[in-house]
Write a protein that holds these residues in place. Structure first.
Motif, PDB file in Angstrom:
ATOM      1  N   ILE A 149     -42.988  32.978   3.800  1.00 31.91           N
ATOM      2  CA  ILE A 149     -41.909  33.245   2.852  1.00 31.91           C
ATOM      3  C   ILE A 149     -42.397  34.097   1.674  1.00 31.91           C
ATOM      4  O   ILE A 149     -41.641  34.893   1.109  1.00 31.91           O
ATOM      5  N   ASP A 150     -43.681  33.938   1.309  1.00 37.12           N
ATOM      6  CA  ASP A 150     -44.176  34.657   0.129  1.00 37.12           C
ATOM      7  C   ASP A 150     -44.287  36.162   0.355  1.00 37.12           C
ATOM      8  O   ASP A 150     -44.292  36.930  -0.605  1.00 37.12           O
ATOM      9  N   SER A 151     -44.380  36.584   1.626  1.00 37.98           N
ATOM     10  CA  SER A 151     -44.396  38.032   1.900  1.00 37.98           C
ATOM     11  C   SER A 151     -43.040  38.468   2.454  1.00 37.98           C
ATOM     12  O   SER A 151     -42.949  39.506   3.102  1.00 37.98           O
ATOM     13  N   ASP A 152     -42.015  37.658   2.201  1.00 43.34           N
ATOM     14  CA  ASP A 152     -40.670  37.926   2.735  1.00 43.34           C
ATOM     15  C   ASP A 152     -40.707  38.084   4.250  1.00 43.34           C
ATOM     16  O   ASP A 152     -39.913  38.825   4.833  1.00 43.34           O
ATOM     17  N   PHE A 153     -41.651  37.442   4.877  1.00 45.02           N
ATOM     18  CA  PHE A 153     -41.781  37.415   6.345  1.00 45.02           C
ATOM     19  C   PHE A 153     -41.990  38.814   6.943  1.00 45.02           C
ATOM     20  O   PHE A 153     -41.524  39.097   8.049  1.00 45.02           O
ATOM     21  N   LYS A 154     -42.672  39.684   6.201  1.00 38.37           N
ATOM     22  CA  LYS A 154     -42.935  41.030   6.746  1.00 38.37           C
ATOM     23  C   LYS A 154     -44.441  41.240   6.891  1.00 38.37           C
ATOM     24  O   LYS A 154     -45.229  40.731   6.089  1.00 38.37           O
ATOM     25  N   ILE A 155     -44.831  42.012   7.894  1.00 35.78           N
ATOM     26  CA  ILE A 155     -46.259  42.253   8.112  1.00 35.78           C
ATOM     27  C   ILE A 155     -46.714  43.488   7.343  1.00 35.78           C
ATOM     28  O   ILE A 155     -45.902  44.362   7.014  1.00 35.78           O
ATOM     29  N   THR A 156     -48.009  43.567   7.104  1.00 34.31           N
ATOM     30  CA  THR A 156     -48.590  44.748   6.457  1.00 34.31           C
ATOM     31  C   THR A 156     -49.259  45.621   7.535  1.00 34.31           C
ATOM     32  O   THR A 156     -49.598  45.124   8.622  1.00 34.31           O
ATOM     33  N   PRO A 157     -49.491  46.893   7.232  1.00 31.44           N
ATOM     34  CA  PRO A 157     -50.209  47.751   8.189  1.00 31.44           C
ATOM     35  C   PRO A 157     -51.583  47.170   8.540  1.00 31.44           C
ATOM     36  O   PRO A 157     -52.015  47.255   9.691  1.00 31.44           O
ATOM     37  N   ALA A 158     -52.241  46.556   7.569  1.00 28.31           N
ATOM     38  CA  ALA A 158     -53.577  45.988   7.833  1.00 28.31           C
ATOM     39  C   ALA A 158     -53.482  44.850   8.845  1.00 28.31           C
ATOM     40  O   ALA A 158     -54.322  44.740   9.760  1.00 28.31           O
ATOM     41  N   GLN A 159     -52.462  44.018   8.700  1.00 31.71           N
ATOM     42  CA  GLN A 159     -52.282  42.914   9.673  1.00 31.71           C
ATOM     43  C   GLN A 159     -52.020  43.476  11.069  1.00 31.71           C
ATOM     44  O   GLN A 159     -52.538  42.963  12.060  1.00 31.71           O
ATOM     45  N   LEU A 160     -51.209  44.531  11.110  1.00 32.34           N
ATOM     46  CA  LEU A 160     -50.902  45.141  12.414  1.00 32.34           C
ATOM     47  C   LEU A 160     -52.183  45.662  13.057  1.00 32.34           C
ATOM     48  O   LEU A 160     -52.472  45.368  14.227  1.00 32.34           O
ATOM     49  N   GLU A 161     -52.943  46.393  12.283  1.00 33.23           N
ATOM     50  CA  GLU A 161     -54.154  47.014  12.855  1.00 33.23           C
ATOM     51  C   GLU A 161     -55.146  45.953  13.325  1.00 33.23           C
ATOM     52  O   GLU A 161     -55.774  46.108  14.373  1.00 33.23           O
TER      53      GLU A 161
END
Ligand code: PLP
Length: 401
Positions: A149-161
């Motif tokens: 919830i703290d990241s509004d349930f969105k991923i970052t490019p770093a997490q993707l990579e």
């Protein structure tokens, strides 16, 4: 999971859809005379617009009732091409469109088209219940990226990579998202696209079924970035935008090769979807967005209503979703508490069952969306039902000790 020895491993390994299960339990309780409020279904509570219904009636009168071309009638594919151009700024040829019996079939087609046993599919959590099970059917492996919830349930490019391996074949996500309502901005999508530029063997399945229920801005598609467009498969449909869930009409827009592969798969399984529904779809896309606007305004009002009511419930934490018609509040503070019969709430599925039996409201536990600390509430219900449902929820939760 219960298994039956003579059934295939494929089916024995498949989970039942949790949203459909909760809806079924709610209906069973309602059939016993209990006044159940359902917040478990992903379905607009509006009627299909009149112009769309009239087109279907006309199709029947015209005896438009024969087998349809497997990828859809040319007029419908052209209407979809026009829509993608006018609303999304995306260029496609009709040969790149394959119409199906709903976005669900399109998603499943794409996965079966691309995934070999052992291929990895990256899925941000929380995700729509069927994604991971479709990967199971294709004998692929889901690789989850956790968000909260703290990241509004969105991923970052770093997490993707960090999630990418040599076996990664596909990334799949929805924006606006079911179950969280999160919406990726153009800048956020562009940052993800930059990562995909470095990995030319990865395909991107972009589920845009909630595109019109977006409260922040115009819809942004990850297919808009030319460097990756050929590898993006856009999935969309008529269920949510035009309140046409029962008509079963969806589609993909993809490269010619992927479209042809989906056409081949459909040709050996379902064939073309209902001819009458296709004529209705043409009317929906050619007649403009008036009905969609009315629906969106109602959803916006209800979002404020539910947001305020959820914030009044002690122990529940929520963000303000930017699209779709769901809230995904955190409810883990109730784990370990007991109901009046001494049953311990061990997770979100227990809590959803408790809310159904004690509060008579149907919700869905977050565990089936890949995150147990939350539950999903759909606000595709009347204002009065929502007020009453949230009152019941507050009352039932207060009884847990
Ligand atoms: C994220 C998402 N994708 C796809 C679908 C399926 O839509 P359709 O009715 O077009 O099969 C749903 C329906 O709930 C959904 O929530």
């Amino acid at each position: 999971m219960s298994t039956t020895p003579y059934l295939s491993d494929r089916i024995n390994n498949l989970s039942e859809s949790a949203t459909l299960k909760m809806t079924k339990l709610g209906r069973e309780l309602a059939a016993k005379g209990v006044n159940v409020i359902s917040l478990s279904v992903g379905e607009p509570d509006f009627n299909t617009p009149d112009n769309v219904k009239n087109a279907a009636k006309q199709a029947l009168d015209d005896n438009f009732t024969r087998y349809s071309p497997v990828p859809g009638y040319p007029e419908l594919r052209q209407a979809i091409v026009n829509k993608l151009k006018n609303e999304n700024g995306l260029d496609y040829d009709p040969s790149q469109i394959v119409v199906s019996t709903g976005a669900k079939q399109s998603l499943s087609n794409v996965i079966l088209t691309l995934i070999n046993p052992g291929d990895e599919v990256i899925i941000p959590t929380p995700y729509w219940v069927s994604y991971s099970e479709m990967v199971v059917l294709a004998e692929g492996k889901s690789v989850f990226i956790n968000t909260d919830i703290d990241s509004d349930f969105k991923i970052t490019p770093a997490q993707l990579e960090a999630a990418i391996t040599p076996k990664t074949k596909l990334f799949m996500f929805s924006s606006p998202c079911n179950p969280t309502g999160s919406v990726y901005s153009k800048a956020e999508l562009e940052a993800l696209a930059k990562v995909f530029e470095k990995y030319p063997n990865i395909f991107i399945l972009s589920d845009e079924i909630y595109e019109h229920i977006n409260f922040i801005d115009k819809h942004e598609s990850i297919a808009q970035f030319p460097s990756i467009k050929d590898r993006v498969i856009v999935v969309n449909g008529f269920s949510k935008a035009y309140a046409m869930t029962g008509w079963r009409l969806g589609y993909i827009a993809a490269s010619k090769e992927i479209a042809a592969a989906n056409d081949k798969l459909q040709g050996q399984t379902t064939s073309g979807t209902c001819s009458i529904a296709q004529r209705a779809g043409i009317a929906a896309y050619n007649d403009g967005l008036e009905s969609v606007k009315v629906m969106k305004e109602a959803f916006l009002r209800r979002r404020e209503l539910v947001y305020n009511l959820l914030n009044e419930i002690p122990g529940v934490k929520t963000n303000l979703p930017e699209g779709a018609f769901y809230f995904f509040p955190q409810i883990s503070s109730f784990f370990g508490k007991k109901d009046l019969n001494g049953n311990v709430i061990k997770g979100s599925a227990d809590l959803a069952l408790y809310l159904l039996n004690e509060g008579h409201i149907a919700t869905v536990g977050g565990d089936s969306f890949g995150n147990d600390n939350y539950i999903r509430l759909s606000y595709a219900a009347s204002d009065e039902s929502l007020i009453e449902a949230l009152r019941r929820m507050k009352e039932a939760l207060a009884k847990l000790v």
